[in-house]
Design an enzyme around this catalytic site. Sequence first.
Site, short mmCIF file in Angstrom:
data_model
loop_
_atom_site.label_atom_id
_atom_site.label_comp_id
_atom_site.label_asym_id
_atom_site.label_seq_id
_atom_site.Cartn_x
_atom_site.Cartn_y
_atom_site.Cartn_z
CG ASN A 151 -16.18 -10.25 7.56
OD1 ASN A 151 -17.36 -10.48 7.28
ND2 ASN A 151 -15.55 -9.14 7.17
CG HIS A 171 -20.10 -6.64 9.34
ND1 HIS A 171 -20.39 -7.92 8.93
CD2 HIS A 171 -18.96 -6.27 8.69
CE1 HIS A 171 -19.46 -8.31 8.06
NE2 HIS A 171 -18.59 -7.33 7.91
CB CYS A 203 -19.57 -7.00 4.65
SG CYS A 203 -18.10 -7.98 4.34
N1 COA Z 1 -0.40 -12.51 10.99
C1 COA Z 1 0.69 -11.88 11.46
N2 COA Z 1 1.07 -10.66 11.07
C2 COA Z 1 0.26 -10.03 10.18
C3 COA Z 1 -0.88 -10.64 9.66
C4 COA Z 1 -1.19 -11.92 10.09
N3 COA Z 1 -2.30 -12.59 9.68
N4 COA Z 1 -1.47 -9.78 8.80
C5 COA Z 1 -0.71 -8.66 8.78
N5 COA Z 1 0.34 -8.81 9.60
C6 COA Z 1 1.41 -7.86 9.89
C7 COA Z 1 1.56 -6.81 8.83
O1 COA Z 1 2.36 -7.30 7.78
C8 COA Z 1 2.24 -5.68 9.61
O2 COA Z 1 3.60 -5.97 9.68
P1 COA Z 1 4.67 -4.77 9.62
O3 COA Z 1 4.36 -3.88 10.79
O4 COA Z 1 5.96 -5.50 9.72
O5 COA Z 1 4.43 -4.09 8.30
C9 COA Z 1 1.66 -5.83 11.02
O6 COA Z 1 1.09 -7.14 11.08
C10 COA Z 1 0.61 -4.80 11.36
O7 COA Z 1 -0.27 -4.69 10.28
P2 COA Z 1 -1.45 -3.65 10.30
O8 COA Z 1 -2.14 -3.69 8.98
O9 COA Z 1 -1.03 -2.34 10.86
O10 COA Z 1 -2.38 -4.30 11.43
P3 COA Z 1 -3.74 -3.77 11.96
O11 COA Z 1 -3.66 -3.55 13.40
O12 COA Z 1 -4.33 -2.69 11.12
O13 COA Z 1 -4.68 -5.06 11.77
C11 COA Z 1 -6.36 -5.87 10.27
C12 COA Z 1 -4.89 -5.56 10.48
C13 COA Z 1 -6.57 -6.36 8.86
C14 COA Z 1 -6.76 -6.94 11.27
C15 COA Z 1 -7.17 -4.59 10.56
O14 COA Z 1 -6.61 -3.51 9.85
C16 COA Z 1 -8.60 -4.74 10.18
O15 COA Z 1 -9.33 -5.52 10.78
N6 COA Z 1 -9.08 -3.95 9.18
C17 COA Z 1 -10.42 -4.00 8.78
C18 COA Z 1 -10.64 -5.19 7.93
C19 COA Z 1 -12.07 -5.50 7.76
O16 COA Z 1 -12.81 -5.46 8.69
N7 COA Z 1 -12.45 -5.82 6.54
C20 COA Z 1 -13.74 -6.22 6.22
C21 COA Z 1 -14.65 -5.06 6.30
S1 COA Z 1 -16.24 -5.66 5.92
#
Ligand code: COA
Length: 324
Positions: free
Chosen positions: A281, A251, A115
Amino acid sequence: MAPIYSRIIATGSALPERVVSNTDLEKIVDTSDEWIRTRTGIRQRHIAADGETTGDLAFLAAQRALDEAGVKASELDLIVLGTTTPDIIFPSTACLVQQRLGANGCAAFDVNAACSGFMYALGIADKFIRSGQSKKVLVIGAETLTRMIDWNDRETCVLFGDGAGAVVLEASSEPGIHATCMHADGGYKELLWNPVGVSAGFKDEPNHGVRIKMAGREVFKVAVKTLDALVDETLQAAGMQASQIDWLIPHQANLRIIEATAKRLAMPMERVIVTVDQHANTSSGSVPLALDYAVRSGKVQRGQNLLLEAFGGGFTWASALLRY
Ligand code: COA
């Protein structure tokens, strides 16, 4: 000898026509519009049509930037293209775009920094211009990341989209780019990666096992911490204060990460360019797409100071502080 700076003289971008909303994704995986919006800020993403490639989007974005600049492709002496989803293994997508633009003969290469690809490409191009090696450079960030998504994995498939952005850089006696920073730490490779390929081998699975794997929560934490340090470093390298920044163009991965960086800089969200809601993204496409949107919508004006930054797989992270 008087210093040489690089200046962005024009921007361009391109998005696939097809728009997929969060509600559309509810039909594919167990997710909801509400979950996606509140966790990421994303409302929709553009997805490349069958046969539409990174190079197609890059070419369009580049052509628009060149038209805006009034620069002919034959005047370019370098093309640097950030991508982690090249059309083919080789030639590089930069070479494919060069040929389509009719810029044959100038140096052209891809940069794979996930990215952070566009930010790396911009930093490299800036150094070519500052050294006197190049006068007019096309810098592109282009991706079709949705080609390597597991559409059964709700934790990743809701996050990404396709698109491209480009800038034309020109040598100038005035800044221009004040400072660029680039970093990587391969120790984090397993938190965000696509662990198949030519030399490691593809897998005997649909799509050859080519899929993004991510530990979202861990990526989030490191991204926020790393970007905090990066914006501090960039301000220091440019000898500037946060109060001198007119626009943060970050980003576009997650609105909560963007808000955390804005908070670090004590910048109100009104001075932050946000396109993650529209584009999701787009990896290397994200910053130049946001920049082009900011310029064409009239938000960013000539003479303003812009702080651009990105974070991605590797991990990689990079920034630029520039006078537009
Ligand atoms: N829809 C519904 N539920 C979802 C889901 C979706 N698309 N994806 C994950 N979940 C669930 C998980 O399974 C988890 O369930 P559980 O509590 O029963 O285990 C719950 O939602 C919470 O998951 P969690 O990983 O704690 O959520 P989060 O607040 O961290 O958000 C992201 C997840 C991926 C959005 C976040 O961590 C994020 O944006 N991370 C950075 C990713 C990124 O930017 N990557 C590219 C970098 S260049």
